[in-house]
Design a protein around this motif. Structure first.
Motif, short mmCIF file in Angstrom:
data_model
loop_
_atom_site.label_atom_id
_atom_site.label_comp_id
_atom_site.label_asym_id
_atom_site.label_seq_id
_atom_site.Cartn_x
_atom_site.Cartn_y
_atom_site.Cartn_z
N GLY A 27 0.85 -1.08 0.04
CA GLY A 27 0.06 0.12 -0.11
C GLY A 27 0.88 1.26 0.06
N LEU A 28 1.97 1.01 0.74
CA LEU A 28 2.89 2.50 0.97
C LEU A 28 3.40 2.45 -0.50
CD1 LEU A 28 4.22 4.76 2.34
CD2 LEU A 28 6.04 2.97 3.22
N ALA A 29 3.97 1.38 -1.11
CA ALA A 29 4.61 1.49 -2.48
C ALA A 29 3.63 2.29 -3.36
CB ALA A 29 5.02 0.46 -2.74
N ALA A 30 2.37 1.79 -3.21
CA ALA A 30 1.24 2.40 -4.48
C ALA A 30 1.00 3.83 -4.26
CB ALA A 30 0.11 1.40 -4.23
N THR A 31 1.07 4.27 -2.98
CA THR A 31 0.81 5.64 -2.60
C THR A 31 2.03 6.47 -3.35
OG1 THR A 31 -0.67 5.19 -0.89
CG2 THR A 31 0.71 7.23 -0.80
N ILE A 32 3.10 5.86 -3.07
CA ILE A 32 4.36 6.69 -3.72
C ILE A 32 4.10 6.99 -5.09
CG2 ILE A 32 6.79 6.49 -3.58
CD1 ILE A 32 6.83 5.18 -0.82
N VAL A 33 4.02 5.67 -5.88
CA VAL A 33 3.82 5.77 -7.30
C VAL A 33 2.89 6.80 -7.58
CG1 VAL A 33 3.34 4.21 -9.27
CG2 VAL A 33 4.67 3.44 -7.39
N ALA A 34 1.58 6.82 -6.88
CA ALA A 34 0.85 7.90 -7.35
C ALA A 34 1.02 9.15 -7.12
CB ALA A 34 -0.82 7.51 -6.55
#
Length: 509
Positions: A27-34
């Protein structure tokens, strides 16, 4: 209370247990990508509608909801609180990025329960890598929240059925459905997949989940009624043809190549997952989650009113990611790594494209730069579509030319437009140059795409178009400079400005 009844054998404990940290990490990685690159992209007209709504007082927001976008009131109310802490682009888009991370974490958790920890992590990674997810993760609209709520509802249904020790399962499921209906009313079409799967494979618990489902749908039903009463705001939507289904992979993936790979993996998911004893209830639910909402939205469009818009189906994308995760976790590691690499390569152009300045199709910063680089003292500016003013003021502020038509700095209480004067020729008296902006390109007649005759009024007042620039993509926006012919003075009597109020064609109505 929990849902009980005839249940299939539960997944092996190894699938349900395992370390907790991979899900929040995904989830944290997806937020960073976004978040990455979100401050470089111009806000779209729909994002500016959110900003316009959120800036109003609570009473003003309630007044707006009684005329337009009433079904978005929960999201607008949240953003009303959020903008109190800042209005920078990245800050406005941060909630959607966080919602994207929440969706990815829930996908990872659900995939772990359905299949295995690798399946959950892979599904979350697939979701984070999709250009479509980055687009909505950087969009100041509720669709990232909708996808997260759809996963939460499915996760709650799984736990209520498969984990009887989870106390109050049916009511937590109901609460997740209430949240889903408050994000976007058409997202409730996902429930058709829930009903189908339970009816086919776990009929013994159907009667137990229906009360919670009915209760959870109440808020969504309220917003559906509100939206139906304001359906004139989406009168621009055309009746869909069967060909719209061919665009579903690109909608889900963000680009045609990424969508093709995602669809291939999603089709393989149910077949491969059966080999790992994933119960047919859940493969049926995931397959129905991808198929039923677009079919039902197509049916609603033909039976009631045209409402089929691709973005309304973004809540189906997590199902594609979950099916892809199940498929990849069911094959050898080298093959799974190869498929993930191919998906990343196919989606990379889409990620770069969505992070361009015109990645959300409009380009207000470039329009501001054009005017700033070419304006002279004494220039005037007017908008053929007064809602465009919100974007120009956000990026240009007081550096713009004299806004000769504006009579009130606040938007109209019942729309995203502004109060303006109608005597165009009179207010341009003494101005030799005027900048005009409208959405789209001018037609062969020279009239703006909005249908207003303000350009004709300018011509009759003695102005001719000197230069024009088309900025953005798709509908885009035209910036034009009109200059008065030498020796001609304005004639207020010639002002025949359109008396029909301009209505913004918001693509999210």
């Amino acid at each position: 209370m929990t849902i009980t009844g005839a249940r299939a054998p539960r997944a092996p404990a190894a699938r349900r247990t395992g370390p907790f940290w991979p899900s929040p990490a995904v989830g944290l990685a997806a937020t960073i990508v976004a978040v990455a690159g979100s401050s470089r992209v111009s806000q779209s007209s729909d994002e500016l509608a959110t900003l316009s709504a959120a800036r109003r007082s609570a009473a003003g927001l309630w007044e707006l909801a009684q005329h337009v976008d009433g079904h978005f009131l929960p999201y607008y109310a949240f953003m009303h609180l959020w903008v109190g802490f800042g209005q920078a682009e990245w800050w406005l888009r941060l909630p959607s990025a966080v919602a994207t991370g929440a969706a990815a974490a829930l996908i990872a958790g659900l995939g772990r329960r359905l299949h295995s920890p690798p399946a959950g992590v892979t599904a979350g990674i697939v979701y984070a890598l999709l250009p479509s997810v980055s687009h909505h993760g950087q969009n100041v609209r509720p669709y990232a929240f909708t996808a997260a709520a759809a996963v939460l509802a499915t996760w709650a249904l799984y736990r209520a059925i498969e984990e009887p020790e989870w106390r109050g399962g049916r009511w937590r499921y109901a609460a997740s459905l209430a949240l889903l209906g408050c994000t976007q009313v058409f997202a409730l079409l996902v429930l058709a997949a829930h009903l189908l799967a339970v009816t086919l494979h776990r009929r013994g618990v159907l009667g137990r989940i229906l009360p919670g489902m009915a209760l959870g749908c109440v808020p969504g039903a309220v917003w559906a009624v509100v939206g139906f009463n304001e359906r004139s705001a989406i009168s621009w939507i055309e009746m869909p043809e069967p060909a719209v289904f061919l665009a579903l992979p690109e909608m889900a993936g963000g680009t045609a190549p990424a969508g093709g790979i995602l669809l291939t993996l999603a089709l393989a998911g149910p077949l491969l997952a059966r080999r790992h004893h994933v119960h047919r209830l859940w493969t049926t639910l995931l397959a129905g989650w991808t198929v039923l909402p677009p079919v039902l939205l197509f049916g609603v469009s033909h039976l009631i009113s045209p409402v089929y818009v691709d973005r309304y189906l973004f809540a189906t994308v997590p199902a594609y990611a979950l099916l892809a995760g199940l498929a990849l976790a069911s094959v050898s590691s080298p093959l799974a790594a190869l498929a993930l690499t191919a998906a990343l390569a196919a989606g990379l152009p889409g990620h770069l494209d969505v992070r361009r300045e015109d990645g959300h199709y409009e380009n207000f910063p470039r329009a501001v730069r054009i005017i700033s680089d070419n304006a002279r003292p004494g220039d005037a500016i007017m908008y053929n579509g007064s809602w465009l003013r919100t974007g120009m003021l956000y990026y240009g502020g007081r550096s713009l030319p004299d806004d000769v038509l504006l009579t009130d700095a606040e938007p109209r209480p019942d729309s995203f437009n502004y109060h303006e004067r109608a005597d165009i020729a009179a207010v341009l008296d003494g101005h030799g140059r005027v900048w005009v902006l409208w959405r789209g390109k001018a037609g062969r007649s020279g009239r703006a795409g909005s249908g207003s005759d303000r350009l004709g009024t300018l011509v009759r007042a003695g102005f001719t178009k000197d230069r024009s620039w088309y900025v953005g993509r798709s509908h885009g926006m035209t910036v034009a400079l009109y200059t008065r012919q030498a020796g001609l003075a304005s004639n207020p009597a010639a002002d025949l400005a359109s008396r029909t109020p301009y209505r913004r064609r918001d693509a999210d109505r």
